[in-house]
Design an enzyme around this catalytic site. Structure first.
Site, mmCIF file in Angstrom:
data_model
loop_
_atom_site.group_PDB
_atom_site.id
_atom_site.type_symbol
_atom_site.label_atom_id
_atom_site.label_comp_id
_atom_site.label_asym_id
_atom_site.label_seq_id
_atom_site.Cartn_x
_atom_site.Cartn_y
_atom_site.Cartn_z
ATOM 1 N N GLU A 92 0.812 -1.216 0.000
ATOM 2 C CA GLU A 92 0.000 0.000 0.000
ATOM 3 C C GLU A 92 0.853 1.277 0.000
ATOM 4 O O GLU A 92 0.382 2.345 0.392
ATOM 5 C CB GLU A 92 -0.947 -0.004 1.206
ATOM 6 C CG GLU A 92 -1.995 -1.102 1.111
ATOM 7 C CD GLU A 92 -2.898 -1.107 2.330
ATOM 8 O OE1 GLU A 92 -3.987 -0.523 2.271
ATOM 9 O OE2 GLU A 92 -2.497 -1.682 3.353
ATOM 10 N N SER A 121 -6.076 -2.844 1.492
ATOM 11 C CA SER A 121 -6.370 -2.472 0.105
ATOM 12 C C SER A 121 -6.648 -3.686 -0.768
ATOM 13 O O SER A 121 -6.466 -3.641 -1.980
ATOM 14 C CB SER A 121 -5.234 -1.640 -0.503
ATOM 15 O OG SER A 121 -5.184 -0.380 0.121
ATOM 16 N N TYR A 162 -9.195 1.976 -6.053
ATOM 17 C CA TYR A 162 -8.362 3.123 -6.430
ATOM 18 C C TYR A 162 -8.506 3.594 -7.864
ATOM 19 O O TYR A 162 -7.760 4.467 -8.295
ATOM 20 C CB TYR A 162 -6.899 2.825 -6.083
ATOM 21 C CG TYR A 162 -6.760 2.536 -4.606
ATOM 22 C CD1 TYR A 162 -7.055 3.523 -3.671
ATOM 23 C CD2 TYR A 162 -6.415 1.275 -4.151
ATOM 24 C CE1 TYR A 162 -6.982 3.264 -2.319
ATOM 25 C CE2 TYR A 162 -6.329 0.997 -2.795
ATOM 26 C CZ TYR A 162 -6.621 1.999 -1.876
ATOM 27 O OH TYR A 162 -6.553 1.745 -0.543
ATOM 28 N N ARG A 169 -11.151 2.937 11.077
ATOM 29 C CA ARG A 169 -12.338 2.762 10.245
ATOM 30 C C ARG A 169 -12.783 1.329 10.446
ATOM 31 O O ARG A 169 -12.006 0.402 10.215
ATOM 32 C CB ARG A 169 -12.013 3.023 8.778
ATOM 33 C CG ARG A 169 -13.269 3.284 7.901
ATOM 34 C CD ARG A 169 -12.948 3.223 6.429
ATOM 35 N NE ARG A 169 -12.670 1.864 6.048
ATOM 36 C CZ ARG A 169 -11.633 1.495 5.289
ATOM 37 N NH1 ARG A 169 -10.789 2.363 4.800
ATOM 38 N NH2 ARG A 169 -11.455 0.212 5.002
ATOM 39 N N ASP A 177 -15.167 -1.716 9.544
ATOM 40 C CA ASP A 177 -15.891 -2.158 8.347
ATOM 41 C C ASP A 177 -16.778 -3.359 8.649
ATOM 42 O O ASP A 177 -16.329 -4.333 9.264
ATOM 43 C CB ASP A 177 -14.897 -2.543 7.249
ATOM 44 C CG ASP A 177 -14.001 -1.383 6.821
ATOM 45 O OD1 ASP A 177 -14.278 -0.235 7.217
ATOM 46 O OD2 ASP A 177 -13.035 -1.643 6.084
ATOM 47 N N GLU A 193 -13.519 -5.926 9.809
ATOM 48 C CA GLU A 193 -12.174 -5.566 10.267
ATOM 49 C C GLU A 193 -12.134 -4.143 10.800
ATOM 50 O O GLU A 193 -13.019 -3.326 10.534
ATOM 51 C CB GLU A 193 -11.178 -5.680 9.114
ATOM 52 C CG GLU A 193 -11.520 -4.757 7.949
ATOM 53 C CD GLU A 193 -10.359 -4.539 6.996
ATOM 54 O OE1 GLU A 193 -9.210 -4.816 7.371
ATOM 55 O OE2 GLU A 193 -10.605 -4.051 5.881
ATOM 56 N N ASN A 234 -9.502 -0.979 10.585
ATOM 57 C CA ASN A 234 -8.304 -0.445 9.949
ATOM 58 C C ASN A 234 -7.790 0.693 10.821
ATOM 59 O O ASN A 234 -8.440 1.733 10.932
ATOM 60 C CB ASN A 234 -8.636 0.074 8.550
ATOM 61 C CG ASN A 234 -8.909 -1.063 7.587
ATOM 62 O OD1 ASN A 234 -8.003 -1.755 7.149
ATOM 63 N ND2 ASN A 234 -10.181 -1.277 7.273
ATOM 64 N N GLY A 242 -7.323 4.795 4.736
ATOM 65 C CA GLY A 242 -7.033 5.743 3.657
ATOM 66 C C GLY A 242 -7.425 7.149 4.094
ATOM 67 O O GLY A 242 -8.444 7.340 4.752
HETATM 68 P P1 ATP Z 1 -8.955 -2.604 3.423
HETATM 69 O O1 ATP Z 1 -8.492 -1.939 2.187
HETATM 70 O O2 ATP Z 1 -10.305 -2.118 3.849
HETATM 71 O O3 ATP Z 1 -7.955 -2.626 4.514
HETATM 72 P P2 ATP Z 1 -8.469 -5.496 3.284
HETATM 73 O O4 ATP Z 1 -7.356 -5.614 2.308
HETATM 74 O O5 ATP Z 1 -8.112 -5.535 4.717
HETATM 75 O O6 ATP Z 1 -9.287 -4.161 3.002
HETATM 76 P P3 ATP Z 1 -10.910 -7.128 3.385
HETATM 77 O O7 ATP Z 1 -11.664 -5.944 3.789
HETATM 78 O O8 ATP Z 1 -10.857 -8.250 4.344
HETATM 79 O O9 ATP Z 1 -9.415 -6.731 2.936
HETATM 80 O O10 ATP Z 1 -11.486 -7.699 2.017
HETATM 81 C C1 ATP Z 1 -11.495 -6.885 0.853
HETATM 82 C C2 ATP Z 1 -12.834 -6.965 0.175
HETATM 83 O O11 ATP Z 1 -13.102 -8.314 -0.236
HETATM 84 C C3 ATP Z 1 -14.030 -6.591 1.030
HETATM 85 O O12 ATP Z 1 -14.224 -5.208 1.089
HETATM 86 C C4 ATP Z 1 -15.161 -7.331 0.285
HETATM 87 O O13 ATP Z 1 -15.537 -6.665 -0.916
HETATM 88 C C5 ATP Z 1 -14.485 -8.620 -0.112
HETATM 89 N N1 ATP Z 1 -14.649 -9.658 0.918
HETATM 90 C C6 ATP Z 1 -13.734 -10.006 1.834
HETATM 91 N N2 ATP Z 1 -14.160 -11.026 2.599
HETATM 92 C C7 ATP Z 1 -15.392 -11.333 2.169
HETATM 93 C C8 ATP Z 1 -16.358 -12.322 2.540
HETATM 94 N N3 ATP Z 1 -16.118 -13.178 3.523
HETATM 95 N N4 ATP Z 1 -17.542 -12.357 1.865
HETATM 96 C C9 ATP Z 1 -17.792 -11.462 0.859
HETATM 97 N N5 ATP Z 1 -16.916 -10.520 0.465
HETATM 98 C C10 ATP Z 1 -15.724 -10.456 1.093
HETATM 99 MG MG MG Z 2 -8.135 -3.909 6.048
HETATM 100 MG MG MG Z 3 -11.396 -3.926 4.087
HETATM 101 MG MG MG Z 4 -6.558 -1.297 5.463
#
Ligand code: ATP
Ligand code: MG
Ligand code: MG
Ligand code: MG
Length: 323
Positions: A15, A162, A232, A271, A273, A286, A288, A292
């Site tokens: 990121e 991300s 993005y 944040r 989610d 999660e 964060n 962002g």
């Molecule tokens: P961020 O950028 O918010 O830190 P991240 O990389 O930590 O995100 P997640 O939020 O866990 O990753 O997953 C990314 C995306 O994948 C989610 O926003 C959602 O669109 C999809 N996703 C993740 N897990 C699931 C699930 N169990 N069921 C449906 N969609 C999911």
């Molecule tokens: Mg995350």
């Molecule tokens: Mg996420």
């Molecule tokens: Mg994040």
């Protein structure tokens, strides 16, 4: 009183670029004198003019100063580690600030580390009675016999952001290659039950342990899931603030978010989610701890809609670091 802030952006994680674009926004609006330092992708630091140039370029492949760089640490009132992902949002740099005795924006060592590790975070939340999506965890090299969930399911590195390294595995796709992709980013991966027709709801928190919650926002998009490109690429995702949901659901989201924040001992900001599954089941996805932060990112926009403008938000964060 004016505070002198050390803003640190870039970083070694996937990121890096996101962090630099967050930093452009923060630097433009920060109501305190601010010095920028950039961590290049190779882990070395850029200071002064070189840091400014990296910010304008939006990326820095190579730095100049190996860690620890020659920064006058004790000349600052607080550090702002505007770093996403590993080596920034995960407690590592926070531990360095603790050693220096330098106040810093955001969560401390333990909360940063636990929130960054999706497996550990979900275990803590589950223990606290906060609903999380069912999952199993694998370390690299362990055998992963049968798929644990009916497709589509999700595979993710434990430490990511991300959506870097995150895959949705459909019935006609290969779960093994999704795991291999996740293991490119971390030695621990999660396989998670996939939620169909999921709605994505987010809330911004601000405070030390006992947080205030913003209005709730929703993200919609046309792609398979909220992946890196969708996050993005201009125009791919729409933010709806406030989210068009019943007041009772919004209240429950804010309540769960504040409780999760307290349980994990988060300071500064997060944040939080959520996923709302078809049928109405709500899960906390999660927290964060360094979301962002461009002026068009969800976190500042949620506060803006709640009556807190971007420069005031930055001031609050810096003061929370000293509190
Ligand atoms: P961020 O950028 O918010 O830190 P991240 O990389 O930590 O995100 P997640 O939020 O866990 O990753 O997953 C990314 C995306 O994948 C989610 O926003 C959602 O669109 C999809 N996703 C993740 N897990 C699931 C699930 N169990 N069921 C449906 N969609 C999911
Ligand atoms: Mg995350
Ligand atoms: Mg996420
Ligand atoms: Mg994040």
């Amino acid at each position: 009183r004016q505070l002198h802030i050390l803003l640190i952006a870039g970083g070694k994680s996937g990121e890096h670029e996101v962090s630099l674009s967050s930093a452009r926004g923060v630097l433009a609006a920060m109501p305190h004198p601010t010095t920028l330092a950039v961590i290049a992708k190779d882990g070395k630091w850029l200071l002064g003019e070189a840091a400014r140039r990296a910010l304008e370029a939006g990326v820095a492949e190579q730095g100049e100063h190996p860690f620890p760089p020659p920064v006058p640490w004790h000349g600052f009132d607080a550090a702002f580690p505007l770093l996403h992902g590993r080596w920034g949002e995960d407690g590592t740099i926070q531990g360095f600030f603790e050693f220096l005795g330098l106040p810093y924006v955001g969560a401390g060592v333990a909360a940063s580390a636990v929130c960054m590790d999706k497996d550990l975070c979900k275990r803590v939340l589950q223990q606290a009675g906060i609903p999380v999506v069912p999952w199993v965890t694998f370390y690299h090299g362990e055998s992963t016999p049968e798929p644990h969930f009916r497709p589509p399911y999700f595979v993710k590195p434990a430490n990511t952001g991300s959506s870097v390294g995150v895959s949705k595995v459909r019935a006609d796709q290969d779960g093994q290659s999704a795991l291999e992709e996740a293991f490119r980013w971390d030695h621990k991966a999660l396989v998670e039950m996939g939620l169909e027709g999921v709605r994505e709801l987010e809330v911004a928190l601000l405070g030390n342990i006992h947080a205030e919650a913003s209005v709730v926002g929703e993200i919609t998009y046309a792609s398979e899931f909220y992946d890196y490109e969708t996050k993005y690429t201009e125009g791919r995702a729409q933010l709806h603030i406030p989210a068009p949901i019943p007041a009772e659901l919004s209240r429950r989201i804010r309540e769960l978010a504040v409780e999760a924040y307290r349980v994990l001992g988060v300071r500064g900001l997060a944040r939080v989610d959520f996923f709302l599954a078809e049928g109405g089941t709500l899960y906390l996805n999660e927290l964060n701890t360094m979301p962002g932060f461009t002026p068009t990112s969800m976190y500042p926009k949620l506060w803006q809609a709640s009556g807190l403008a971007y420069p005031e938000l930055l001031d609050r964060l810096v003061r929370l670091a000293l509190g």
